[in-house]
Design an enzyme around this catalytic site. Structure first.
Site, PDB file in Angstrom:
ATOM      1  N   GLU A  76      -6.141  -9.025   3.909  1.00 53.11           N
ATOM      2  CA  GLU A  76      -5.484 -10.090   4.697  1.00 53.11           C
ATOM      3  C   GLU A  76      -6.527 -10.862   5.510  1.00 53.11           C
ATOM      4  O   GLU A  76      -6.498 -12.096   5.575  1.00 53.11           O
ATOM      5  CB  GLU A  76      -4.440  -9.478   5.650  1.00 53.11           C
ATOM      6  CG  GLU A  76      -3.769 -10.554   6.491  1.00 53.11           C
ATOM      7  CD  GLU A  76      -2.925  -9.987   7.624  1.00 53.11           C
ATOM      8  OE1 GLU A  76      -2.405  -8.869   7.496  1.00 53.11           O
ATOM      9  OE2 GLU A  76      -2.796 -10.677   8.644  1.00 53.11           O
ATOM     10  N   ASN A 136      -0.968  -1.292   8.694  1.00 53.35           N
ATOM     11  CA  ASN A 136       0.039  -1.222   9.766  1.00 53.35           C
ATOM     12  C   ASN A 136       0.461   0.224  10.018  1.00 53.35           C
ATOM     13  O   ASN A 136       0.771   0.593  11.152  1.00 53.35           O
ATOM     14  CB  ASN A 136       1.213  -2.167   9.486  1.00 53.35           C
ATOM     15  CG  ASN A 136       2.138  -1.650   8.427  1.00 53.35           C
ATOM     16  OD1 ASN A 136       3.002  -0.838   8.708  1.00 53.35           O
ATOM     17  ND2 ASN A 136       1.959  -2.089   7.183  1.00 53.35           N
ATOM     18  N   THR A 138      -2.115  -9.808  11.228  1.00 48.85           N
ATOM     19  CA  THR A 138      -0.713  -9.669  11.642  1.00 48.85           C
ATOM     20  C   THR A 138      -0.348  -8.277  12.152  1.00 48.85           C
ATOM     21  O   THR A 138       0.634  -8.122  12.870  1.00 48.85           O
ATOM     22  CB  THR A 138       0.231 -10.005  10.469  1.00 48.85           C
ATOM     23  OG1 THR A 138      -0.150  -9.190   9.353  1.00 48.85           O
ATOM     24  CG2 THR A 138       0.170 -11.456  10.082  1.00 48.85           C
ATOM     25  N   CYS A 167       3.302 -13.278   2.698  1.00 51.89           N
ATOM     26  CA  CYS A 167       4.305 -13.287   3.771  1.00 51.89           C
ATOM     27  C   CYS A 167       4.111 -14.510   4.663  1.00 51.89           C
ATOM     28  O   CYS A 167       2.980 -14.944   4.905  1.00 51.89           O
ATOM     29  CB  CYS A 167       4.137 -12.013   4.592  1.00 51.89           C
ATOM     30  SG  CYS A 167       5.212 -11.960   6.020  1.00 51.89           S
ATOM     31  N   HIS A 201       0.837  -1.197   0.000  1.00 52.53           N
ATOM     32  CA  HIS A 201       0.000   0.000   0.000  1.00 52.53           C
ATOM     33  C   HIS A 201       0.868   1.240   0.000  1.00 52.53           C
ATOM     34  O   HIS A 201       0.979   1.935   0.992  1.00 52.53           O
ATOM     35  CB  HIS A 201      -0.931  -0.018   1.215  1.00 52.53           C
ATOM     36  CG  HIS A 201      -2.081  -0.941   1.029  1.00 52.53           C
ATOM     37  ND1 HIS A 201      -2.507  -1.821   1.986  1.00 52.53           N
ATOM     38  CD2 HIS A 201      -2.878  -1.155  -0.031  1.00 52.53           C
ATOM     39  CE1 HIS A 201      -3.524  -2.506   1.520  1.00 52.53           C
ATOM     40  NE2 HIS A 201      -3.769  -2.121   0.305  1.00 52.53           N
ATOM     41  N   SER A 261      -2.633   1.704   4.147  1.00 57.29           N
ATOM     42  CA  SER A 261      -1.781   0.719   4.823  1.00 57.29           C
ATOM     43  C   SER A 261      -2.256   0.508   6.263  1.00 57.29           C
ATOM     44  O   SER A 261      -2.222   1.419   7.087  1.00 57.29           O
ATOM     45  CB  SER A 261      -0.327   1.222   4.797  1.00 57.29           C
ATOM     46  OG  SER A 261       0.410   0.611   5.831  1.00 57.29           O
TER      47      SER A 261
HETATM   48 FE1  F3S Z   1       4.843  -9.838   6.836  1.00 56.26          FE
HETATM   49 FE2  F3S Z   1       4.721  -8.516   9.041  1.00 56.26          FE
HETATM   50 FE3  F3S Z   1       5.654  -7.381   6.937  1.00 56.26          FE
HETATM   51  S1  F3S Z   1       3.168  -9.847   8.218  1.00 56.26           S
HETATM   52  S2  F3S Z   1       4.539  -8.321   5.272  1.00 56.26           S
HETATM   53  S3  F3S Z   1       6.618  -9.110   7.991  1.00 56.26           S
HETATM   54  S4  F3S Z   1       4.389  -6.406   8.489  1.00 56.26           S
END
Ligand code: F3S
Length: 282
Positions: free
Chosen positions: A128, A222, A164, A98, A44, A220
């Site tokens: 996700e 995160n 995640t 991932c 993103h 995004s």
């Molecule tokens: Fe994987 Fe964590 Fe990055 S799930 S894509 S290592 S933020």
């Protein structure tokens, strides 16, 4: 003009999973059957999507629009039916999901097989989460916190997996609410370690700062979570996509400006933000 110091969080920017997905995509454009497209933006970040396009890696908004060549599955994964549908139509699939996301998918499938009612802690519409749900079964549910738990969970066997990028505090609140209500509770903490480390570093930085800039794409998850956590510590927190969005008014009478960035933010964008802060008085 006020003078201030800039502190960049000790962990910020690209994570392992994003680096790997980009490497896979760059390799695919050289070796895989053309045309090579990512299914949705690989990460993103609008700047990175543009850069990939210049390298010959296209963007297919969904699997229905992809009828030939190679599809790259992005780091946060897709529902299993999407891969089956692509392969069924002769499209080659390169899976850059991932391994942290894969682990959440596998654990959701295991809980389902073992007869647990699966609860996914996350954002209901995030790709996700939709991917994880496809492994968790049709009776699985997504919640964003204890307030979303339905009454009919009482007395059941419940299994939890987590998007995640969620925060450990949210997971703790959910499990505390569930434990007294259900007959059996199995919890898989599938928050990725890169996310946890970034969140801890962001909070440590925000405690020190008078103003916090969180750099990353608006879509995004995160990055949004980092901004939310920093805002709890320092209300003067601003989520920006690029250095151009910095409002000099945010820097009035500050001594320390903190900077962090989501896992999909390239180092060059962080550097541009620090550079712009320097121009503005650091
Ligand atoms: Fe994987 Fe964590 Fe990055 S799930 S894509 S290592 S933020």
């Amino acid at each position: 003009m006020s003078r201030f110091r800039v502190v960049v969080a000790s962990e910020a920017g690209f994570c392992w999973g994003v680096e790997r997905a980009l490497e896979i995509a760059r390799e695919a454009v050289l070796t895989a059957q053309a045309p090579v497209d990512t299914l949705g933006p690989l990460i993103h970040n609008p700047g990175v999507t543009l850069e990939l396009a210049e390298q010959g890696i296209g963007l297919s908004p969904d699997e229905a629009g992809k009828t030939a060549g190679t599809a790259i599955i992005r780091s946060h994964g897709v529902p299993r039916e999407v891969i089956e549908s692509l392969e069924g139509r002769g499209v080659a699939v390169i899976d850059a999901t991932c391994s942290f996301v894969k682990s959440a998918q596998t654990k959701a499938a295991r809980l389902r097989e073992q007869g647990y009612q699966v609860v996914v802690l996350g954002e209901p519409d995030h790709p996700e989460v939709l991917g994880i749900r496809s492994y968790a079964g049709p009776d699985s549910m997504t919640v964003q916190g204890p307030e979303d738990l339905p009454e009919d969970l009482d007395g059941r066997r419940v299994g939890v997996v987590v998007q995640t990028t969620q925060s450990p505090a949210r997971l703790a609140a959910l499990t505390a609410a569930l434990a007294p209500r259900v007959r059996e509770l199995r919890v898989y903490n599938t928050i990725c370690s890169a996310t946890e480390r970034r969140q801890e570093a962001a909070i440590a930085m925000a405690v020190e700062a008078d103003t916090v800039l969180v750099v990353g794409g608006r879509a995004s998850a995160n990055t949004a979570r980092l901004a939310e956590l920093c805002a709890q510590v320092q209300p003067r927190t601003y989520h920006i996509e690029s250095a151009d969005e910095i409002d000099p008014g945010w820097l009035d009478l500050v001594e320390v400006v903190g900077v962090t960035a989501g896992a999909s933010t390239p180092a060059v964008q962080i550097e541009r933000v620090v550079e712009r802060l320097r121009e503005l008085g650091s």
